[in-house]
Scaffold this active site. Structure first.
Site, PDB file in Angstrom:
ATOM      1  N   CYS A 131       1.799  -4.320 -10.621  1.00  0.00           N
ATOM      2  CA  CYS A 131       3.096  -4.835 -11.068  1.00  0.00           C
ATOM      3  C   CYS A 131       4.069  -4.998  -9.914  1.00  0.00           C
ATOM      4  CB  CYS A 131       3.662  -3.902 -12.121  1.00  0.00           C
ATOM      5  SG  CYS A 131       2.532  -3.715 -13.490  1.00  0.00           S
ATOM      6  N   TYR A 161      -8.014  -0.560   8.639  1.00  0.00           N
ATOM      7  CA  TYR A 161      -6.726  -0.447   7.950  1.00  0.00           C
ATOM      8  C   TYR A 161      -6.795  -1.016   6.533  1.00  0.00           C
ATOM      9  CZ  TYR A 161      -5.524   0.457  12.807  1.00  0.00           C
ATOM     10  OH  TYR A 161      -5.512   0.957  14.084  1.00  0.00           O
TER      11      TYR A 161
END
Ligand code: LLP
Length: 414
Positions: A339, A368
């Site tokens: 969201c 990463y």
């Protein structure tokens, strides 16, 4: 970003000798997949460039610290660069010899320093005079002498994303040259540390070797008066071609540029990204496709919780379908279920007509990626798979809801 490891056969995407759609079907999505062969090639490339300089390579664990990968890299002869006691714990667990670990970090706690001293860590990269004092006291209490490289902030603004530039004076990292000169002159104030080296790391995804050369020169000037300060750790930062058209210099260009400076120096490097980024892909499944605002949105089960780089650094990771999909290609927004409008994996991925149930690979995500994954929205972190030839195996299982609740249940039941 396709390479020897991630390549197409009859239109379908493979990793080494494993068809990725079948792997994704069996392991589920999202899932991180790493190629052992590509990691080995990347190490070989770094070695070919830096071995002639006599450099010791310390893999930067922060890029990807999966235990199996640490073991693989350690067996390939690399030392490690740890940035927390937790990373040291992982490296020791993976069988890395403590003296081959360098311990960096701008804010090490006294507990972390004590842990590292007790473990017999090879080098401490120190970033403030107070840290040096704490380390000296802790080492004295243990009757040991800690080997230190002072991290210099050379005041070199590297040309890279502002979040990953570290060598300018506005950054929190390192010590200003004048302070380093002063500490070196007062070495006797710190009887339990051996100030044997200097360290510098001006950033990640560095576009230009000359900035690294400039930083190295500044650091060498500080060490010049002291014949016993001859270890120079030049950090990591060697860039990776994510989209294939960036024109970044390879490790050899950095080594060539540095070579004339380094005669008589013990050299260390701390590469992370260049070891592992292009050896990894995040496989995701397509949930829904919709048109909105003139754009094609491909909603997937992968999100910013698995890969935050696009949201955090506007990083562009190519997205490729796993199956051979015929037809024209057009740009699509590949986004996840989280969201947040920032939950986009690629804002303009050239893709054919994909449908729910199809699977995609987000490339160049070995570094990463998983290490920065989170549980936001109560999403479990994905499994990690290591491919070696025609074999693949899960090297970290998918988290479960119970894994996540285990840390809270006792408190909630009171
Ligand atoms: N040494 C030091 C002291 C570092 O701070 C870093 C990375 C490295 C070595 C390894 O740098 P590399 O070879 O991987 O460029 N999360 C960011 C990257 C942060 C890098 C932090 N320091 C990203 O996803 O781009």
């Amino acid at each position: 970003m396709l390479n020897d490891a991630f390549h197409r056969r009859d239109g379908a995407l493979w990793c080494e000798d494993v068809p990725l759609d079948a792997l994704a079907e069996a392991a589920g999505t999202p899932v991180y997949v790493y190629s052992a062969a590509r990691i080995t090639e990347n190490v070989a490339r770094l070695r070919a460039a830096f071995d002639p300089l006599g450099a010791a390579i310390h893999y930067s664990l922060k890029a990807n610290a999966n235990l199996t990968l640490i073991r693989l890299l350690s067996e390939a002869g690399l030392g490690m660069d740890a940035v927390s006691a937790g990373e040291i714990y992982r490296a020791l667990e993976a069988g890395v010899a403590p003296e081959r670990i360098v311990f960096a970090g701008v804010g090490k706690t006294p507990q972390e320093l004590a842990y590292a001293l007790d473990a017999g860590i090879g080098w401490f990269n120190v970033e403030s005079e107070t840290e040096l004092r704490v380390l000296d006291t802790l080492a004295g209490a243990r009757g040991v002498r800690a080997r230190v490289a002072l991290r210099v902030n050379p005041g070199v603004a590297a040309q890279t994303h502002r979040h990953i530039a570290t060598g300018h004076f506005g950054a929190k990292f390192g010590l200003p040259p004048a302070v380093v000169a002063d500490i070196l002159a007062r070495h006797a104030d710190y009887p339990h540390v051996s100030l044997a080296g200097l360290h510098v790391h001006i950033g990640s995804q560095l576009a230009r070797p000359d900035e690294t050369v400039e930083a190295a020169r500044a650091v060498q000037a500080l060490a010049a008066p002291y014949a016993d300060v001859r270890t120079l750790n030049i950090g990591g930062g060697f860039p990776v071609e994510y989209t294939g058209d960036e024109g970044y210099p390879g490790p050899q260009a950095f080594a060539d540029a540095l070579a004339p400076l380094l005669n008589g120096w013990q050299v260390k490097i701390e590469p992370g990204r260049s070891v592992i980024a292009d050896a990894g892909a995040l496989l995701i499944g397509v949930l829904y496709v919709k048109e909105q605002g003139g754009q094609r949105f491909i909603l997937t089960d992968g999100s910013m919780t698995e890969l935050i780089r696009p949201a955090l650094y506007e990083a562009v990771h190519p997205v490729e379908p796993l199956r051979a999909l015929p037809g024209d290609v057009s740009e699509a927004v590949v986004a996840g279920p989280v969201c947040e409008s920032a939950d986009v994996l690629n804002r303009a991925a050239p893709l054919p007509d994909v449908q729910p149930g199809d699977r995609l690979a987000v490339l160049g995500t070995g570094a990463y990626g998983m290490v920065m994954a989170s549980n936001y929205n109560m999403r479990v972190r994905p499994p990690e798979v290591l491919v070696q030839g025609a074999q693949w195996r899960i090297v970290r299982r998918r988290e479960t809801w119970d894994d996540l609740l285990a840390l809270e249940r006792d408190a909630a039941s009171k």
